[in-house]
Design a protein around this motif. Structure first.
Motif, PDB file in Angstrom:
ATOM      1  N   ASP A 145       0.830  -1.207   0.000  1.00 16.60           N
ATOM      2  CA  ASP A 145       0.000   0.000   0.000  1.00 16.60           C
ATOM      3  C   ASP A 145       0.864   1.256   0.000  1.00 16.60           C
ATOM      4  OD1 ASP A 145      -2.490  -1.227  -0.103  1.00 16.60           O
ATOM      5  OD2 ASP A 145      -2.592  -1.473   2.062  1.00 16.60           O
ATOM      6  N   ARG A 161      -2.018   1.040   7.326  1.00 14.92           N
ATOM      7  CA  ARG A 161      -2.317   0.270   6.121  1.00 14.92           C
ATOM      8  C   ARG A 161      -2.606  -1.186   6.458  1.00 14.92           C
ATOM      9  NH1 ARG A 161      -3.441   4.645   3.412  1.00 14.92           N
ATOM     10  NH2 ARG A 161      -1.650   5.888   2.800  1.00 14.92           N
ATOM     11  N   ASN A 165      -6.417  -3.163   5.370  1.00 14.35           N
ATOM     12  CA  ASN A 165      -6.355  -4.055   4.211  1.00 14.35           C
ATOM     13  C   ASN A 165      -7.347  -5.201   4.400  1.00 14.35           C
ATOM     14  OD1 ASN A 165      -5.169  -6.517   2.686  1.00 14.35           O
ATOM     15  ND2 ASN A 165      -4.105  -4.772   1.792  1.00 14.35           N
TER      16      ASN A 165
END
Length: 312
Positions: A145, A161, A165
């Motif tokens: 990411d 991140r 996810n």
């Protein structure tokens, strides 16, 4: 040994379906991308939730887990060292795909049937599943990411991140359900199971499409890269697992399990990640394809060796 062949045959048939549909122009590159997106955002998180909530934590917290983690880390380190000199111009995304291709094993749709039919118990592959789903995948997803957004992967950004996810969220949700022994109502569990059942077929059909619509696997300028990764995956990684397992005191069936698991080919998930983040799609596709076929004689050889040693 029949379990090894059955596992590979099942995968080959579904990949062939994807290849045929692409050959007949029923599906094309856009279908490949959409199937990969479906697997990444919906089906895989549902599958991981289902797998993790049914995994016994007592079975995975063992020397097998430590062996799997050390083997993964060692192979990634070797790959990054080789890549630094052989493919110095690559960016972070390429390094991520390359290292995952070299060390992330197909412990799900191939490892589970092999564990059942060759090792006799699915629990033998559980440590690797846990390590990959709850340690490796979240870290790599955060790095992917950050790379996709052109950001420097700081700790705070990586953590943010990591827990935004869908792959990570599915695995963590399943683990929490297992820890707190939550019994999901059937009206909730049934749709999740059904969505999760789409994950592997979606990945394999998308993979088959790429084999028909893309360049021939392991040819051209990238062939050396592919074969280097395949060698690390199916030869170096099981050798490291054998050494680490012996050092940690594993013997007999437990040692056999970690070596066979380490020799499994590159997981189809890596191809899905490559498509999702648009990084080294052909490299991921080729290493999955070549390692899948090349690992068959290796796993059969390992099984024959341990069978012979047991009889000595």
């Amino acid at each position: 040994m029949v379990g090894v062949l059955e596992g590979f045959a099942t995968i080959a048939v579904i990949v062939a379906v994807g290849w045929f549909l692409a050959h007949r122009r029923i599906l094309d590159e856009s279908a490949q991308v959409n199937l990969s997106r479906l697997a990444f955002h919906v089906a895989s998180p549902a599958l991981l939730l289902t797998v993790m909530q049914r995994t016994s934590l007592d079975a995975v917290l063992s020397a097998n887990l430590v062996t799997s983690l050390i083997s993964f880390t060692a192979v990634v380190a070797v790959y990054l060292l080789v890549a630094r000199f052989r493919w110095a111009g690559e960016g972070l995304g390429s390094r991520l795909i390359g290292s995952l291709s070299a060390a992330y094993v197909n412990a799900g749709n191939l490892g589970i049937p092999i564990a059942l039919y060759v090792l006799g118990d699915v629990a033998w592959v559980a440590p690797t599943l846990l390590m990959q789903l709850l340690i490796i995948t979240p870290v790599y997803m955060a790095l992917f990411d950050s790379d996709a957004r052109g950001e420097r992967p700081t700790l705070l950004r990586s953590l943010r991140r990591m827990f935004s996810n869908p792959i990570t969220l599915g695995a963590v949700a399943g683990l929490l359900i297992a820890i707190f022994d939550i019994d999901l109502p059937r009206v909730v569990a049934a749709p999740i199971d059904l969505l999760g059942a789409m994950a592997v077929p979606s990945m394999l059909v998308a993979f088959g499409i790429s084999l028909r619509r893309g360049p021939r696997p392991a040819t051209g300028r990238g062939a050396e890269h592919v074969w280097t990764i395949v060698g690390l995956k199916i030869l170096v990684m099981p050798a490291i697992a054998l050494g680490v397992g012996l050092a940690l005191g594993l013997r007999g069936e437990a040692l056999f399990a970690v070596v066979v698991t380490a020799a499994l080919p590159t997981a189809q998930n890596i191809f899905t990640y490559a498509v999702r983040y648009r990084r080294e799609v052909n490299l991921a596709r080729d290493t999955v394809f070549v390692s899948t076929f090349a690992s068959v004689p290796v796993i059969l050889g390992i099984a024959a060796l341990f069978h012979w040693l047991a009889g000595v």
